[in-house]
Enzyme design. Structure first.
Site, PDB file in Angstrom:
ATOM      1  CG  MET A 199      -1.978  -1.073   1.118  1.00 35.30           C
ATOM      2  SD  MET A 199      -3.019  -1.152   2.552  1.00 35.30           S
ATOM      3  CE  MET A 199      -4.086   0.247   2.257  1.00 35.30           C
ATOM      4  CG  ASP A 222      -6.188   0.229  -8.970  1.00 36.05           C
ATOM      5  OD1 ASP A 222      -5.031  -0.251  -8.875  1.00 36.05           O
ATOM      6  OD2 ASP A 222      -6.579   1.179  -8.272  1.00 36.05           O
ATOM      7  CD  GLU A 223      -6.968  -1.547  -4.547  1.00 38.35           C
ATOM      8  OE1 GLU A 223      -6.326  -2.522  -4.108  1.00 38.35           O
ATOM      9  OE2 GLU A 223      -6.921  -0.415  -4.060  1.00 38.35           O
ATOM     10  CG  HIS A 236      -3.222   6.527  -1.020  1.00 40.52           C
ATOM     11  ND1 HIS A 236      -2.866   5.293  -1.513  1.00 40.52           N
ATOM     12  CD2 HIS A 236      -4.137   6.296  -0.055  1.00 40.52           C
ATOM     13  CE1 HIS A 236      -3.536   4.360  -0.867  1.00 40.52           C
ATOM     14  NE2 HIS A 236      -4.314   4.930   0.019  1.00 40.52           N
TER      15      HIS A 236
END
Ligand code: ADP
Ligand code: ZN
Length: 191
Positions: free
Chosen positions: A17, A88-89, A58
């Site tokens: 992350m 994504d993810e 972020h």
């Protein structure tokens, strides 16, 4: 960076992350759009951190995305005009995301998948390991360790500010859960 122009391929962007996976995914996809390529972006429905319809980093960069529950829903949005697919993810998708990515690449599409390589325990996360194995290009990127400032390769899970235990349930009612990026030395998982 060399990229094939006569066939499709898979790029993986992985790390912990805060390592900038979403940022890097968005950067590549925006450049593809500047090159007037036909781009479609997907994300799992469970991740609604900032926005239901966008991939958001972020640092605040964003790009339109389609939230889906299962990897094979990607096919509902693919026609012969699509040239680039972003995911994504990717760690939150079912294993089928790997065969979907392979199939799209075989059809001539550039597939860019970003996601966590490890879970908070430091163990390989969901379909990511398989995706790395079959991808043509892999970029493993680091965050900054929030304890010592060295390159961070792991995601530290904290519950009420304390390192989570190995067997702590994924959802804890009433507990405040947070994550930070940490290096191997500062990463803590109590057994
Ligand atoms: P990821 O998708 O890997 O979680 P993002 O692309 O969403 O990462 O965010 C990366 C951004 O997060 C960085 O550019 C930086 O602005 C910010 N950031 C916050 N904490 C950290 C950290 N510990 N290490 C690196 N970047 C951080
Ligand atoms: Zn550290």
């Amino acid at each position: 960076m060399y990229r094939p122009i006569n066939h499709g391929y898979i790029e993986a962007v992985i790390g912990p992350m805060y390592s900038g996976k979403s940022e890097e995914l968005i950067r590549r996809l925006k450049r593809a759009k500047i090159a007037k390529q036909n781009v479609v972006v997907f994300k799992p429905k469970i991740d609604d951190r900032y926005s239901k319809e966008d991939v958001v980093s972020h640092s605040g960069e964003s790009i339109d995305a389609i939230p889906i529950n299962k990897a094979n829903e990607i096919y509902d949005y693919i026609d012969n005009k699509v040239q680039v697919v972003g995911i994504d993810e990717v760690q939150f998708f079912d294993e089928e995301v790997v065969s979907v990515a392979v199939d799209l690449a075989n059809k001539g599409i550039r597939v860019i998948a970003a996601g966590l390589d490890m879970d908070f325990k430091g163990e390989p996360f969901g379909p990511t390991p398989k995706l790395l194995a079959i991808a043509e290009f892999v970029d493993k990127i680091q965050a900054v360790c929030s304890v010592c400032g060295q390159p961070a390769t792991r995601s530290q899970r904290l519950i009420n500010g304390e390192p989570a235990r190995y067997n702590d349930p994924i959802i804890q009612v009433g507990a405040v859960e947070s994550y930070e990026a940490r290096c191997r030395k500062c990463h803590v998982v109590y057994k």
